[in-house]
Design a protein around this motif. Sequence first.
Motif, PDB file in Angstrom:
ATOM      1  N   ASP A  15       0.871  -1.181   0.000  1.00  0.00           N
ATOM      2  CA  ASP A  15       0.000   0.000   0.000  1.00  0.00           C
ATOM      3  C   ASP A  15       0.908   1.232   0.000  1.00  0.00           C
ATOM      4  O   ASP A  15       1.465   1.614   1.027  1.00  0.00           O
ATOM      5  N   TRP A  16       1.066   1.841  -1.161  1.00  0.00           N
ATOM      6  CA  TRP A  16       2.002   2.966  -1.318  1.00  0.00           C
ATOM      7  C   TRP A  16       1.578   4.203  -0.544  1.00  0.00           C
ATOM      8  O   TRP A  16       2.406   5.061  -0.242  1.00  0.00           O
ATOM      9  N   THR A  17       0.302   4.308  -0.176  1.00  0.00           N
ATOM     10  CA  THR A  17      -0.129   5.466   0.607  1.00  0.00           C
ATOM     11  C   THR A  17       0.345   5.365   2.052  1.00  0.00           C
ATOM     12  O   THR A  17       0.399   6.370   2.751  1.00  0.00           O
ATOM     13  N   ARG A  18       0.701   4.155   2.496  1.00  0.00           N
ATOM     14  CA  ARG A  18       1.181   3.960   3.870  1.00  0.00           C
ATOM     15  C   ARG A  18       2.696   3.821   3.965  1.00  0.00           C
ATOM     16  O   ARG A  18       3.285   4.138   4.974  1.00  0.00           O
ATOM     17  N   ASP A  20       6.572   4.294   3.914  1.00  0.00           N
ATOM     18  CA  ASP A  20       7.480   5.441   3.965  1.00  0.00           C
ATOM     19  C   ASP A  20       8.936   5.022   3.774  1.00  0.00           C
ATOM     20  O   ASP A  20       9.849   5.774   4.069  1.00  0.00           O
ATOM     21  N   TYR A  40      12.245   3.002  -1.015  1.00  0.00           N
ATOM     22  CA  TYR A  40      10.996   2.257  -1.135  1.00  0.00           C
ATOM     23  C   TYR A  40      11.242   0.878  -1.745  1.00  0.00           C
ATOM     24  O   TYR A  40      12.157   0.705  -2.561  1.00  0.00           O
ATOM     25  N   SER A  52       2.496  -3.100  -7.199  1.00  0.00           N
ATOM     26  CA  SER A  52       1.841  -3.147  -5.890  1.00  0.00           C
ATOM     27  C   SER A  52       1.554  -4.569  -5.423  1.00  0.00           C
ATOM     28  O   SER A  52       1.356  -4.793  -4.244  1.00  0.00           O
ATOM     29  N   ALA A  75       1.928  -1.177   5.845  1.00  0.00           N
ATOM     30  CA  ALA A  75       1.789  -0.976   4.398  1.00  0.00           C
ATOM     31  C   ALA A  75       1.747  -2.285   3.621  1.00  0.00           C
ATOM     32  O   ALA A  75       1.540  -2.270   2.419  1.00  0.00           O
TER      33      ALA A  75
END
Length: 85
Positions: A15-18, A20, A40, A52, A75
């Motif tokens: 989950d790229w939105t989570r 870091d 990343y 993903s 993530a």
Amino acid sequence: MSTDSARSRPILHIDWTRCDGRGVCVELLPELLNRDDWGYPVATILPTGNRSNVPISPALEDAAVEAVALCPRLALSLLNREASP
């Protein structure tokens, strides 16, 4: 028979939105993931073209479960191949 077993193998979902870029997953799955220039995770091989959702081989399932459990940003998750987009 082999098609059914391949379908039931898990997929590591990122989950790229989570994420870091802390790198815990890369340390636990070095055969599967590398770090990009910003830290990343990137899959070493992308057979599906979807960065993903990374297929997990049977030999790496335990390490993938550990990576999901230890991800500090939550993530990562494991999906069934059938359930992945």
